[in-house]
Design a protein around this motif. Sequence first.
Motif, short mmCIF file in Angstrom:
data_model
loop_
_atom_site.label_atom_id
_atom_site.label_comp_id
_atom_site.label_asym_id
_atom_site.label_seq_id
_atom_site.Cartn_x
_atom_site.Cartn_y
_atom_site.Cartn_z
N HIS A 239 1.23 -1.42 -0.17
CA HIS A 239 0.36 0.04 -0.35
C HIS A 239 0.54 1.49 -0.08
CE1 HIS A 239 -3.52 -2.14 1.97
NE2 HIS A 239 -3.88 -2.26 0.33
N ALA A 240 1.98 1.48 0.21
CA ALA A 240 3.55 2.17 0.16
C ALA A 240 3.56 2.43 -0.71
CB ALA A 240 4.29 2.13 1.12
N THR A 241 3.19 2.01 -2.09
CA THR A 241 2.97 2.74 -3.28
C THR A 241 2.11 3.19 -4.09
OG1 THR A 241 1.98 0.38 -4.52
CG2 THR A 241 5.16 0.34 -3.89
N ILE A 242 1.02 2.91 -3.26
CA ILE A 242 -0.16 3.95 -3.58
C ILE A 242 -0.12 5.23 -3.12
CG2 ILE A 242 -3.15 4.58 -3.69
CD1 ILE A 242 -2.46 1.10 -3.28
N LEU A 243 0.38 6.66 -3.59
CA LEU A 243 0.08 7.80 -3.40
C LEU A 243 -0.18 8.10 -2.05
CD1 LEU A 243 1.84 9.22 -6.49
CD2 LEU A 243 3.38 7.72 -4.57
N HIS A 244 -2.16 8.43 -3.09
CA HIS A 244 -2.29 8.72 -1.36
C HIS A 244 -3.19 7.22 -1.23
CE1 HIS A 244 -2.76 12.93 -3.29
NE2 HIS A 244 -1.75 12.85 -2.47
N TRP A 245 -2.70 6.57 -0.97
CA TRP A 245 -3.66 5.42 0.06
C TRP A 245 -4.52 6.05 1.62
CZ3 TRP A 245 -6.02 0.86 -0.61
CH2 TRP A 245 -6.16 0.21 0.55
N THR A 246 -5.61 6.44 1.52
CA THR A 246 -6.26 6.78 2.56
C THR A 246 -7.35 5.67 3.09
OG1 THR A 246 -7.90 8.08 1.03
CG2 THR A 246 -6.03 9.77 1.98
N ARG A 247 -7.79 4.54 2.80
CA ARG A 247 -8.67 3.67 2.71
C ARG A 247 -8.44 3.25 4.42
NH1 ARG A 247 -9.76 -0.04 -1.84
NH2 ARG A 247 -10.71 -1.84 -0.44
N ASN A 248 -6.64 3.21 4.14
CA ASN A 248 -5.91 2.40 5.45
C ASN A 248 -6.83 1.60 6.27
OD1 ASN A 248 -4.97 4.92 5.32
ND2 ASN A 248 -5.43 6.39 6.47
N ASP A 249 -7.26 0.34 5.54
CA ASP A 249 -7.50 -1.62 6.06
C ASP A 249 -7.01 -2.45 5.73
OD1 ASP A 249 -8.04 -1.16 2.70
OD2 ASP A 249 -10.08 -1.52 3.27
N GLY A 250 -5.84 -1.80 5.36
CA GLY A 250 -4.64 -3.44 5.39
C GLY A 250 -3.93 -4.01 6.18
N PRO A 251 -3.82 -4.77 6.39
CA PRO A 251 -2.47 -5.64 8.08
C PRO A 251 -1.25 -5.20 7.76
CG PRO A 251 -2.86 -7.08 5.57
CD PRO A 251 -3.73 -6.12 5.61
N VAL A 252 -0.65 -4.96 8.90
CA VAL A 252 0.95 -3.98 8.98
C VAL A 252 1.42 -5.60 9.89
CG1 VAL A 252 2.56 -2.45 10.13
CG2 VAL A 252 -0.15 -1.94 9.95
#
Length: 525
Positions: free
Chosen positions: A318-331
């Motif tokens: 997700h860090a490759t998506i410039l404006h990733w604001t869904r913020n719904d993934g695992p860490v």
Amino acid sequence: MSETTDTSTAPVEPELTETATDERDRNANRSTTPGSERFKDFISSGWAERDEALPPARAQAAYAAARRAAVSQAFPGQRLIIPAGDLKQRANDTEYPFRAHSAFAHLTGWGSDSEPGAVLVLEPEGGEGHLATVYFRERAGRDSDEFYANPAIGEFWIGPRPSLAHVAADLGVATRDIGEFDAVIDRVDTATLVLREADAALTERVDHARIRFAAEEALSTNAQDAPFSLEVGADHEPDGELARVCSELRLVKDDFEIAELRAAVEATSRGFTEVLSELPRITAEVRGERVIEGVFATRARLDGNDVGYGSIAAAGPHATILHWTRNDGPVVPGDLVLLDAGVEMDSYYTADITRTFPVNGTFSDVQRQVYEAVREAADAAFAIVRPGIVFREIHAAAMQVIARRTAEWGFLPVSAEESLDPSNQFHRRYMVHGTSHHLGLDVHDCAQARRDLYMDGVLEAGMVFTIEPGLYFQPDDLTVPEEFRGIGVRIEDDILVTADGAENLSAGIPRTADEVEAWVRQAQR
């Protein structure tokens, strides 16, 4: 030209704003508010006296007065209308949290405590200068239905509201009830300007008033047979000039603004460290990115008004998506997290900082290679910042490093020098965004400034902007080796131009790979 407080006019019984009326209507079929005269008599009595002591003028008041004077000088003899904007519907009878338009906040000093529907009017005074007046809804008396029955503006529902006298003393500017704003509309002429984007409904009223005035002028000069037209609407050029002046006025920050930006950076630093301290909980959740977002948002609400923009909490690919604001993934341990976030102070000034860190506290060899290349680009850009250079040179300095490193790694079909040619730009595949933008009341501040003062503008002491290079290798990008795919890194700092160079306001937040690794480990002890 002096600005005096005018609260002598008797309060006018206010009409509800369109937003307040809409909310009342949306609420009507579930309202159970008592309406008997005996209830009204009872609820309007038995209240302690209000504390009517007036506050001293807030620290920003003098700075806001100087800003208004600059706008006044740019538009001699013209009436200027700068709305704060109104509440915006989120769903049925709920609204988004109110945030005043940045130009209104800049020119009044009114931030998170500002009133929805307020309007700043700069009324021309004779030959030179303007009288500034803020129009807003006076608080309701406890003997009115509005006090207890109106969920949009009643104090029973939303808490205490300021009086005209209180705001006049607080902001150091004349105030009038919004009910008197109709008189301003009646005085509108074709030279009147409005900040169009702030309040669509109010802008429409001004447009109609300008058309009416022009038509009446045409009739009064016996020109009724002549064709008449007055261009209004989204592209009304004179209004655009007002927006441009308000935007360019913020290019160079005053002492108050710089202090607020420092405070925003400090709060953001605390928020980042608190995120790192919660990594065990973050990695345990299925949507760990949401926990990152929530932890940071808590700090933003504790230290300021809110986040300055939608936080980007991007883990792994997700860090490759410039404006990733869904913020719904695992860490996931072993991945990187790109956290792009900023605290907005109650004055509305916001930080904008990005740090990229390894979830498990240690960069892999490839992650470190990418990270340090991005840091090298950021450092190269910062090294040239000083008064007198052109803003676009900052981006060029960062791009030289990005082109050189991606060429060395074999990702480009040409040399770094050839890629830097404007007709090629192959290295931009891995960083398509710009390196810098101005920062202040808006995260992308001064956006309506002319290009020759922004991108082609010469740096001056007091300017504040970001430096934020990055490298982003998409998970399915076949132009890079497999071990690079899914890695995204950005390092973003907030930079103040000084008299003889620059200061990195966010330099205290760890930046090198070694510092970041130590930071992650220390935060979890």
